[in-house]
Design an enzyme around this catalytic site. Structure first.
Site, mmCIF file in Angstrom:
data_model
loop_
_atom_site.group_PDB
_atom_site.id
_atom_site.type_symbol
_atom_site.label_atom_id
_atom_site.label_comp_id
_atom_site.label_asym_id
_atom_site.label_seq_id
_atom_site.Cartn_x
_atom_site.Cartn_y
_atom_site.Cartn_z
ATOM 1 N N GLU A 201 0.777 -1.536 -0.522
ATOM 2 C CA GLU A 201 -0.248 0.063 -0.353
ATOM 3 C C GLU A 201 1.150 1.144 -0.152
ATOM 4 O O GLU A 201 1.957 1.141 0.599
ATOM 5 C CB GLU A 201 -0.722 -0.459 1.469
ATOM 6 C CG GLU A 201 -1.716 1.513 2.438
ATOM 7 C CD GLU A 201 -2.282 1.621 0.520
ATOM 8 O OE1 GLU A 201 -3.110 1.632 0.097
ATOM 9 O OE2 GLU A 201 -2.801 2.574 0.604
ATOM 10 N N GLN A 202 0.534 1.755 -0.867
ATOM 11 C CA GLN A 202 1.085 3.526 -0.720
ATOM 12 C C GLN A 202 1.348 4.533 0.313
ATOM 13 O O GLN A 202 2.283 5.288 0.474
ATOM 14 C CB GLN A 202 0.855 4.164 -2.723
ATOM 15 C CG GLN A 202 -0.615 4.980 -1.906
ATOM 16 C CD GLN A 202 -0.638 5.449 -3.595
ATOM 17 O OE1 GLN A 202 0.016 5.628 -3.995
ATOM 18 N NE2 GLN A 202 -1.887 6.360 -3.564
ATOM 19 N N ARG B 63 -17.089 4.418 6.309
ATOM 20 C CA ARG B 63 -16.442 3.530 5.591
ATOM 21 C C ARG B 63 -14.924 3.408 6.324
ATOM 22 O O ARG B 63 -14.497 2.182 5.949
ATOM 23 C CB ARG B 63 -15.484 4.437 4.052
ATOM 24 C CG ARG B 63 -14.826 3.892 3.217
ATOM 25 C CD ARG B 63 -14.570 5.316 2.976
ATOM 26 N NE ARG B 63 -15.541 4.992 1.716
ATOM 27 C CZ ARG B 63 -15.970 4.942 0.159
ATOM 28 N NH1 ARG B 63 -14.504 3.720 -0.400
ATOM 29 N NH2 ARG B 63 -17.010 4.609 -0.508
ATOM 30 N N TYR C 119 -28.216 9.260 5.307
ATOM 31 C CA TYR C 119 -28.215 8.593 6.008
ATOM 32 C C TYR C 119 -27.778 8.445 7.318
ATOM 33 O O TYR C 119 -26.236 9.152 7.855
ATOM 34 C CB TYR C 119 -28.194 7.136 6.111
ATOM 35 C CG TYR C 119 -27.174 6.460 4.809
ATOM 36 C CD1 TYR C 119 -25.738 6.269 5.541
ATOM 37 C CD2 TYR C 119 -26.919 6.714 3.367
ATOM 38 C CE1 TYR C 119 -24.791 6.011 4.644
ATOM 39 C CE2 TYR C 119 -25.928 6.335 2.663
ATOM 40 C CZ TYR C 119 -24.640 5.927 3.921
ATOM 41 O OH TYR C 119 -23.671 5.083 2.844
ATOM 42 N N ASP D 233 -11.993 -1.024 -8.610
ATOM 43 C CA ASP D 233 -12.068 0.315 -9.130
ATOM 44 C C ASP D 233 -11.305 0.125 -10.110
ATOM 45 O O ASP D 233 -11.175 1.003 -11.244
ATOM 46 C CB ASP D 233 -12.066 1.566 -8.763
ATOM 47 C CG ASP D 233 -13.259 1.877 -7.888
ATOM 48 O OD1 ASP D 233 -13.793 0.671 -7.997
ATOM 49 O OD2 ASP D 233 -13.070 2.495 -7.298
HETATM 50 C C1 LIG Z 1 -18.492 9.586 -2.828
HETATM 51 C C2 LIG Z 1 -19.213 7.779 -3.474
HETATM 52 C C3 LIG Z 1 -19.352 7.180 -2.351
HETATM 53 C C4 LIG Z 1 -19.365 5.667 -2.815
HETATM 54 N N1 LIG Z 1 -20.548 4.635 -2.151
HETATM 55 C C5 LIG Z 1 -19.992 3.536 -1.609
HETATM 56 C C6 LIG Z 1 -21.452 2.521 -1.282
HETATM 57 O O1 LIG Z 1 -22.258 3.024 -0.450
HETATM 58 N N2 LIG Z 1 -21.361 1.163 -1.153
HETATM 59 C C7 LIG Z 1 -20.268 0.346 -2.237
HETATM 60 O O2 LIG Z 1 -19.928 -0.842 -2.608
HETATM 61 N N3 LIG Z 1 -19.380 1.866 -3.199
HETATM 62 C C8 LIG Z 1 -19.038 3.050 -2.975
HETATM 63 N N4 LIG Z 1 -18.533 3.455 -3.726
HETATM 64 C C9 LIG Z 1 -17.479 2.702 -3.822
HETATM 65 C C10 LIG Z 1 -15.770 2.557 -2.897
HETATM 66 O O3 LIG Z 1 -15.889 3.735 -2.403
HETATM 67 C C11 LIG Z 1 -15.424 1.948 -4.389
HETATM 68 O O4 LIG Z 1 -15.594 1.174 -5.001
HETATM 69 C C12 LIG Z 1 -13.958 0.775 -3.746
HETATM 70 O O5 LIG Z 1 -13.618 1.951 -2.497
HETATM 71 C C13 LIG Z 1 -13.085 0.434 -4.818
HETATM 72 O O6 LIG Z 1 -12.082 -0.203 -3.511
HETATM 73 P P1 LIG Z 1 -11.014 -1.023 -4.515
HETATM 74 O O7 LIG Z 1 -9.666 -1.381 -3.437
HETATM 75 O O8 LIG Z 1 -10.989 -1.039 -5.745
HETATM 76 O O9 LIG Z 1 -10.149 0.759 -4.310
HETATM 77 P P2 LIG Z 1 -9.968 2.079 -3.236
HETATM 78 O O10 LIG Z 1 -10.267 1.859 -2.607
HETATM 79 O O11 LIG Z 1 -9.494 3.283 -4.173
HETATM 80 O O12 LIG Z 1 -7.683 1.376 -3.300
HETATM 81 C C14 LIG Z 1 -7.422 1.741 -4.062
HETATM 82 C C15 LIG Z 1 -5.868 1.537 -3.055
HETATM 83 O O13 LIG Z 1 -4.601 0.904 -3.221
HETATM 84 C C16 LIG Z 1 -4.037 2.139 -3.636
HETATM 85 N N5 LIG Z 1 -2.844 2.460 -4.391
HETATM 86 C C17 LIG Z 1 -3.241 3.372 -5.252
HETATM 87 N N6 LIG Z 1 -1.561 3.173 -6.165
HETATM 88 C C18 LIG Z 1 -1.855 2.442 -5.772
HETATM 89 C C19 LIG Z 1 0.295 2.300 -5.603
HETATM 90 N N7 LIG Z 1 1.241 2.505 -7.587
HETATM 91 N N8 LIG Z 1 0.998 1.481 -4.873
HETATM 92 C C20 LIG Z 1 0.013 1.250 -3.646
HETATM 93 N N9 LIG Z 1 -0.779 1.092 -3.310
HETATM 94 C C21 LIG Z 1 -1.833 1.946 -4.340
HETATM 95 C C22 LIG Z 1 -4.592 3.170 -2.560
HETATM 96 O O14 LIG Z 1 -3.224 4.133 -1.584
HETATM 97 C C23 LIG Z 1 -5.957 2.217 -1.887
HETATM 98 O O15 LIG Z 1 -5.682 2.228 -0.317
HETATM 99 C C24 LIG Z 1 -18.217 4.820 -3.548
HETATM 100 C C25 LIG Z 1 -17.504 5.774 -3.995
HETATM 101 C C26 LIG Z 1 -17.654 7.069 -4.283
HETATM 102 C C27 LIG Z 1 -16.898 7.933 -5.212
#
Ligand SMILES: Cc1cc2nc3c(=O)[nH]c(=O)nc-3n(C[C@H](O)[C@H](O)[C@H](O)COP(=O)(O)OP(=O)(O)OC[C@H]3O[C@@H](n4cnc5c(N)ncnc54)[C@H](O)[C@@H]3O)c2cc1C
Length: 377
Positions: free
Chosen positions: A34-35, A108, A213, A292
């Site tokens: 993790e960065q 969150r 909520y 994502d």
């Molecule tokens: C306004 C908003 C509301 C939302 N509400 C909901 C909800 O109610 N319910 C729901 O299910 N989803 C919701 N989402 C979507 C949800 O937040 C994301 O889909 C989810 O966080 C994706 O998880 P992830 O692990 O793929 O990515 P992330 O949570 O973005 O995690 C990525 C991680 O990778 C790390 N990283 C990035 N680049 C590097 C690198 N080069 N080297 C090492 N580490 C790195 C980052 O620091 C981070 O910790 C919402 C999103 C938004 C924007």
């Protein structure tokens, strides 16, 4: 005891931690890079759909989340001005019985903390920003911004919407800025001075909305998230501090419940809302994407994190018992084939921002159980 191939996961967000936790369930000891230097508790809520709760149950985290989160009777959908109900999607015990798991509204930070608790501390390496991936006789070489490197049999890019792993695999490409901004924050309910809010309501306006909520079982903390046009926002600062007065002005004329919430709220962040079209590919050999990084979506179905959690479990099940790199590459190919139709459907449906605006078929989303879904594409 865990053994098997060495797997590096990039990103300790929801998807990366869930993947590490799910892999432990099948005996694979993955390391998460993790960065960030430390985890911070961003002021944001998260809707944890029944499908996401299936995942958390299998990871042993259901009691933790039930104790930490709010259990709403419904997700109500009302007219922005009159408060007239357009569609009330009932959750509570009836949905729990129907879908086999509850629908919760949480902080969150609490969900992230729960997922982190399911991964041994020694498997999470902070301050590791991935900058390079190269073929190596022993697997894939990962290089980090501080110049250090390591080799793993396989790499899972769970590094979010601005994914470096995606850029390294398939070339850099900007996510699609929707021209809209989400203002969001959590704050103590006592700032409302005794004013009671609905449990969970989306207030639908002509070109903008706000969802409000509770995120704690005792209703002590409130969350809201908006979506409104702000096309001049620069995507470079895709997360920034928001101005409360600008926000209040943007929701002028909304129902008194919305106005009271925004008057009471002291502080807010704003985020550029971005998504992508479904990608052509998620994997190349023994490197794959998840969450994502490969299917970023607008938040209008509250399913982005849920999709990342589902990905984690399906991928772990496919890697169960796989011993060599050829087997991993095959599992990654199957993962993509199994998951992409579902995540693409959610991505494209979410983009339309019509979810629950009127009576909506929700079964296909909430009844999915990643632990039991067939592993055939
Ligand atoms: C306004 C908003 C509301 C939302 N509400 C909901 C909800 O109610 N319910 C729901 O299910 N989803 C919701 N989402 C979507 C949800 O937040 C994301 O889909 C989810 O966080 C994706 O998880 P992830 O692990 O793929 O990515 P992330 O949570 O973005 O995690 C990525 C991680 O990778 C790390 N990283 C990035 N680049 C590097 C690198 N080069 N080297 C090492 N580490 C790195 C980052 O620091 C981070 O910790 C919402 C999103 C938004 C924007």
């Amino acid at each position: 005891m865990t053994s098997g191939p060495t797997i590096a996961i990039i990103g300790a967000g929801m998807g990366g931690l869930a993947t590490a936790a799910a892999l432990r369930r099948v005996g694979v000891d993955a390391t998460v890079y993790e960065q960030a230097r430390r985890f911070s508790r961003l002021g944001a809520g998260i809707q944890i759909g029944c499908n996401a709760m299936h995942v958390l149950r299998g990871l042993g985290l259901e009691p933790t989340m039930r104790a930490a989160a709010f259990y709403p009777r419904s997700w109500n959908n009302k007219d922005w001005q009159t408060g007239e109900v357009r569609f009330d999607q009932i959750f509570g015990p009836s949905a729990e019985e129907k879908y086999g798991a509850p629908y919760l509204l949480g902080h969150r930070g609490d969900l992230h903390e729960a997922l982190l608790s399911a991964v041994p501390a020694r498997n999470v390496r902070l301050s590791h920003t991935l900058v390079g991936l190269d073929e190596d006789p022993n697997g894939v070489r990962l290089t980090f911004a501080d110049g250090s490197s390591t080799v793993a049999d396989a790499v899972i890019g769970a590094d979010g919407v601005h994914s470096t792993v995606k850029d390294l695999l398939f070339g850099a490409s900007e996510a699609n800025f929707t021209g809209r901004i989400a203002y969001r924050t959590t704050f103590p309910a006592e700032l409302l001075g005794g004013y009671e809010l609905d449990e969970c309501t989306k207030w639908w306006g002509p070109d903008r909305h706000i969802v409000i909520y509770y995120v704690k079982p005792d209703r002590s903390e409130v969350y809201f998230v908006t979506s409104q046009p702000e096309p001049e926002f620069t995507v470079e600062s895709w997360s920034a501090k928001g101005d409360m007065n600008t926000l209040r002005a943007a929701f002028d004329g909304f129902h008194p419940q919305v106005q009271r919430t925004l008057r009471a709220c002291p502080d807010v962040h704003k985020w550029a809302l971005v998504d992508r079209d479904p990608l052509d590919s998620w994997s190349d050999g023994t490197v794959t994407l998840l969450g994502d990084s490969c299917h970023p979506m607008t938040p209008y179905m509250a399913q982005g994190a849920a999709m990342a959690l589902e990905d984690a479990v399906v991928l772990a099940r496919l890697l169960d018992g796989v011993g060599d790199r050829a087997g991993i590459a095959e599992a990654f190919g199957r993962f993509e084939a199994i998951r992409k139709p579902r995540t693409s459907r959610v991505q494209l449906s979410s983009r339309t921002n019509t979810w629950l605006k009127q009576r909506t078929d929700v079964d296909w989303v909430y009844s999915y159980d990643a632990w039991t879904t067939p592993l055939a594409a």
